[in-house]
Motif scaffolding. Structure first.
Motif, PDB file in Angstrom:
ATOM      1  N   ASN A 104       0.827  -1.203   0.000  1.00 27.72           N
ATOM      2  CA  ASN A 104       0.000   0.000   0.000  1.00 27.72           C
ATOM      3  C   ASN A 104       0.866   1.260   0.000  1.00 27.72           C
ATOM      4  OD1 ASN A 104      -1.752   2.098   0.519  1.00 27.72           O
ATOM      5  ND2 ASN A 104      -2.935   0.973   2.046  1.00 27.72           N
ATOM      6  N   VAL A 105       1.125   1.775  -1.185  1.00 28.23           N
ATOM      7  CA  VAL A 105       2.012   2.929  -1.357  1.00 28.23           C
ATOM      8  C   VAL A 105       1.483   4.163  -0.623  1.00 28.23           C
ATOM      9  CG1 VAL A 105       3.110   4.444  -3.057  1.00 28.23           C
ATOM     10  CG2 VAL A 105       2.835   2.028  -3.550  1.00 28.23           C
ATOM     11  N   MET A 106       0.180   4.290  -0.496  1.00 32.29           N
ATOM     12  CA  MET A 106      -0.399   5.452   0.196  1.00 32.29           C
ATOM     13  C   MET A 106       0.041   5.510   1.659  1.00 32.29           C
ATOM     14  SD  MET A 106      -1.715   7.085  -2.158  1.00 32.29           S
ATOM     15  CE  MET A 106      -2.339   8.420  -1.178  1.00 32.29           C
ATOM     16  N   LEU A 107       0.333   4.363   2.251  1.00 34.79           N
ATOM     17  CA  LEU A 107       0.798   4.357   3.638  1.00 34.79           C
ATOM     18  C   LEU A 107       2.169   5.014   3.779  1.00 34.79           C
ATOM     19  CD1 LEU A 107      -0.311   0.873   5.002  1.00 34.79           C
ATOM     20  CD2 LEU A 107      -1.176   3.110   5.668  1.00 34.79           C
ATOM     21  N   ALA A 108       2.950   4.991   2.716  1.00 35.75           N
ATOM     22  CA  ALA A 108       4.281   5.607   2.763  1.00 35.75           C
ATOM     23  C   ALA A 108       4.177   7.100   3.067  1.00 35.75           C
ATOM     24  CB  ALA A 108       5.018   5.378   1.452  1.00 35.75           C
ATOM     25  N   THR A 109       3.128   7.748   2.589  1.00 36.46           N
ATOM     26  CA  THR A 109       2.968   9.179   2.841  1.00 36.46           C
ATOM     27  C   THR A 109       2.684   9.454   4.318  1.00 36.46           C
ATOM     28  OG1 THR A 109       0.619   9.100   2.301  1.00 36.46           O
ATOM     29  CG2 THR A 109       2.123   9.619   0.506  1.00 36.46           C
ATOM     30  N   LYS A 110       2.037   8.519   4.996  1.00 34.57           N
ATOM     31  CA  LYS A 110       1.730   8.691   6.415  1.00 34.57           C
ATOM     32  C   LYS A 110       2.950   8.455   7.295  1.00 34.57           C
ATOM     33  CE  LYS A 110      -3.077   7.386   5.944  1.00 34.57           C
ATOM     34  NZ  LYS A 110      -4.150   6.549   6.435  1.00 34.57           N
ATOM     35  N   LEU A 111       3.936   7.775   6.751  1.00 35.29           N
ATOM     36  CA  LEU A 111       5.127   7.423   7.512  1.00 35.29           C
ATOM     37  C   LEU A 111       6.012   8.629   7.808  1.00 35.29           C
ATOM     38  CD1 LEU A 111       6.573   4.981   8.692  1.00 35.29           C
ATOM     39  CD2 LEU A 111       7.746   4.720   6.516  1.00 35.29           C
ATOM     40  N   ASP A 112       5.935   9.640   6.967  1.00 32.99           N
ATOM     41  CA  ASP A 112       6.781  10.818   7.108  1.00 32.99           C
ATOM     42  C   ASP A 112       6.692  11.433   8.501  1.00 32.99           C
ATOM     43  OD1 ASP A 112       8.647  12.626   5.936  1.00 32.99           O
ATOM     44  OD2 ASP A 112       7.048  14.128   5.830  1.00 32.99           O
ATOM     45  N   GLY A 113       5.497  11.633   9.006  1.00 31.62           N
ATOM     46  CA  GLY A 113       5.314  12.224  10.333  1.00 31.62           C
ATOM     47  C   GLY A 113       5.868  11.344  11.447  1.00 31.62           C
ATOM     48  N   VAL A 114       5.754  10.039  11.272  1.00 26.14           N
ATOM     49  CA  VAL A 114       6.274   9.097  12.267  1.00 26.14           C
ATOM     50  C   VAL A 114       7.798   9.171  12.297  1.00 26.14           C
ATOM     51  CG1 VAL A 114       6.447   6.654  12.880  1.00 26.14           C
ATOM     52  CG2 VAL A 114       4.282   7.568  12.046  1.00 26.14           C
ATOM     53  N   LEU A 115       8.427   9.174  11.137  1.00 26.82           N
ATOM     54  CA  LEU A 115       9.894   9.226  11.067  1.00 26.82           C
ATOM     55  C   LEU A 115      10.442  10.551  11.581  1.00 26.82           C
ATOM     56  CD1 LEU A 115      10.604   7.481   7.641  1.00 26.82           C
ATOM     57  CD2 LEU A 115      10.734   6.496   9.928  1.00 26.82           C
ATOM     58  N   LYS A 116       9.737  11.630  11.294  1.00 27.28           N
ATOM     59  CA  LYS A 116      10.197  12.949  11.769  1.00 27.28           C
ATOM     60  C   LYS A 116      10.227  13.003  13.297  1.00 27.28           C
ATOM     61  CE  LYS A 116       9.745  16.123   8.035  1.00 27.28           C
ATOM     62  NZ  LYS A 116       9.153  15.661   6.834  1.00 27.28           N
ATOM     63  N   ALA A 117       9.343  12.259  13.945  1.00 28.48           N
ATOM     64  CA  ALA A 117       9.325  12.219  15.408  1.00 28.48           C
ATOM     65  C   ALA A 117      10.613  11.589  15.943  1.00 28.48           C
ATOM     66  CB  ALA A 117       8.112  11.446  15.899  1.00 28.48           C
ATOM     67  N   ALA A 118      11.193  10.659  15.210  1.00 27.30           N
ATOM     68  CA  ALA A 118      12.447  10.038  15.633  1.00 27.30           C
ATOM     69  C   ALA A 118      13.585  11.035  15.544  1.00 27.30           C
ATOM     70  CB  ALA A 118      12.764   8.805  14.785  1.00 27.30           C
TER      71      ALA A 118
END
Length: 122
Positions: A104-118
């Motif tokens: 699901n490529v659309m999930l990749a766009t949601k990952l950005d906010g999660v990674l920025k928190a790291a």
């Protein structure tokens, strides 16, 4: 259980993600709603798998997902670090062939906010 794997620049980022997600899993589940599996190659051409489970429980592990992941991302250690540090855009990395995505490529766009928190905590 630690997700720190020696020989990977990505390890501290996954450790930080684990800490952040375990502290407030509902927030991350609401943001990302999916199981993300990362296949990361280091400079020695060894591959390590990490899974970020943000469907039900909110967890980070240094292993493949026990169930079928919603999205699988394959990249190098350096590309992962550049993505988290904001030096590289995920879409650009994908277009340049530095990031391979299955599922699901659309999930990749949601990952950005999660990674920025790291990144914010390192």
């Amino acid at each position: 259980m630690s997700v720190n794997v020696p020989g990977y620049k990505s390890s501290p980022y996954f450790e930080q993600l684990k800490t952040n997600i375990e502290a407030n899993p509902e927030s991350y589940i609401k943001k990302a709603k999916g199981t993300y599996e990362f296949h990361i190659k280091n400079k020695d051409d060894k591959e390590q798998t990490w899974t970020i489970e943000l469907k039900d429980k909110g967890a980070v592990t240094a292993e493949a997902s026990k169930s079928k992941p919603d999205i699988v991302l394959t990249l190098t250690d350096d590309v992962f670090v550049d993505l988290v540090d904001g030096k590289l855009n995920g879409q650009k990395a994908f277009m340049q062939g530095k990031l391979k995505v299955k599922g699901n490529v659309m999930l990749a766009t949601k990952l950005d906010g999660v990674l920025k928190a790291a990144k914010a905590k390192l």
